[in-house]
Write a protein that holds these residues in place. Structure first.
Motif, PDB file in Angstrom:
ATOM      1  N   GLN A   1       0.840  -1.192   0.000  1.00 29.36           N
ATOM      2  CA  GLN A   1       0.000   0.000   0.000  1.00 29.36           C
ATOM      3  C   GLN A   1       0.877   1.244   0.000  1.00 29.36           C
ATOM      4  O   GLN A   1       1.924   1.269   0.643  1.00 29.36           O
ATOM      5  N   PRO A   2       0.423   2.285  -0.689  1.00 31.16           N
ATOM      6  CA  PRO A   2       1.150   3.555  -0.619  1.00 31.16           C
ATOM      7  C   PRO A   2       1.143   4.074   0.818  1.00 31.16           C
ATOM      8  O   PRO A   2       0.172   3.861   1.561  1.00 31.16           O
TER       9      PRO A   2
ATOM     10  N   TYR B   1       0.601   6.924   2.172  1.00 31.02           N
ATOM     11  CA  TYR B   1      -0.467   7.841   2.580  1.00 31.02           C
ATOM     12  C   TYR B   1      -1.678   7.102   3.122  1.00 31.02           C
ATOM     13  O   TYR B   1      -2.438   7.653   3.911  1.00 31.02           O
ATOM     14  N   ARG B   2      -1.858   5.854   2.749  1.00 36.88           N
ATOM     15  CA  ARG B   2      -3.006   5.089   3.235  1.00 36.88           C
ATOM     16  C   ARG B   2      -2.922   4.776   4.727  1.00 36.88           C
ATOM     17  O   ARG B   2      -3.902   4.377   5.328  1.00 36.88           O
TER      18      ARG B   2
ATOM     19  N   TRP C   1      -5.936  10.705   5.827  1.00 40.53           N
ATOM     20  CA  TRP C   1      -6.370  10.129   4.558  1.00 40.53           C
ATOM     21  C   TRP C   1      -7.513   9.147   4.785  1.00 40.53           C
ATOM     22  O   TRP C   1      -8.519   9.176   4.083  1.00 40.53           O
TER      23      TRP C   1
ATOM     24  N   PRO D   1      -9.010  13.574   0.286  1.00 37.01           N
ATOM     25  CA  PRO D   1      -8.097  12.427   0.284  1.00 37.01           C
ATOM     26  C   PRO D   1      -7.093  12.486  -0.871  1.00 37.01           C
ATOM     27  O   PRO D   1      -5.949  12.062  -0.726  1.00 37.01           O
TER      28      PRO D   1
ATOM     29  N   ALA E   1      -3.012  12.446  -0.403  1.00 34.56           N
ATOM     30  CA  ALA E   1      -2.191  11.474  -1.134  1.00 34.56           C
ATOM     31  C   ALA E   1      -1.142  12.189  -1.983  1.00 34.56           C
ATOM     32  O   ALA E   1       0.032  11.800  -1.997  1.00 34.56           O
ATOM     33  N   ARG E   2      -1.543  13.222  -2.677  1.00 36.87           N
ATOM     34  CA  ARG E   2      -0.623  13.976  -3.527  1.00 36.87           C
ATOM     35  C   ARG E   2       0.494  14.594  -2.699  1.00 36.87           C
ATOM     36  O   ARG E   2       1.669  14.519  -3.054  1.00 36.87           O
TER      37      ARG E   2
ATOM     38  N   GLN F   1       1.607  13.787   0.376  1.00 32.50           N
ATOM     39  CA  GLN F   1       2.488  12.808   1.005  1.00 32.50           C
ATOM     40  C   GLN F   1       3.382  12.149  -0.042  1.00 32.50           C
ATOM     41  O   GLN F   1       4.555  11.903   0.202  1.00 32.50           O
ATOM     42  N   SER F   2       2.849  11.907  -1.211  1.00 34.06           N
ATOM     43  CA  SER F   2       3.613  11.252  -2.265  1.00 34.06           C
ATOM     44  C   SER F   2       4.683  12.149  -2.867  1.00 34.06           C
ATOM     45  O   SER F   2       5.606  11.662  -3.511  1.00 34.06           O
TER      46      SER F   2
END
Length: 95
Positions: A7-8, A10-11, A16, A53, A57-58, A60-61
């Protein structure tokens, strides 16, 4: 040999998870709306709830603390938009 699904990161962030659950709740809520006016409101609610969300995600990634903070701030702006639209729905007795 099957690779485990990773899992990425951010999850794992509570912000999130909570914002994603809120977006799912909004999707479910808007399924009950009826009429032309309600469809328009539904689209706005879904769009506003989905942006938080995605912003988390953006951010954190990106790997950048500055970008993460910028994205979180944008998500907060989207959350205030969602809140205003939910108040409007309550006043119009859609919810």
């Amino acid at each position: 040999m099957t690779r485990p699904v990773v899992q990425p990161p951010y999850r794992n962030l509570k912000v999130w998870v909570e914002s994603f659950d809120l977006a799912l709740d909004i999707f479910q809520l808007t399924r009950t709306f009826q009429g032309d006016e309600a469809r328009s409101i539904s689209r706005r609610l879904i769009a506003a709830s989905s942006r938080l969300p995605v912003a988390v995600a953006r951010g954190q990634s990106s790997g950048s603390t500055t970008e993460f903070i910028r994205c979180i701030k944008q998500g907060l702006f989207d959350l205030t938009e969602l809140e205003s639209q939910l108040i409007m729905c309550r006043e119009l007795r859609h919810i």
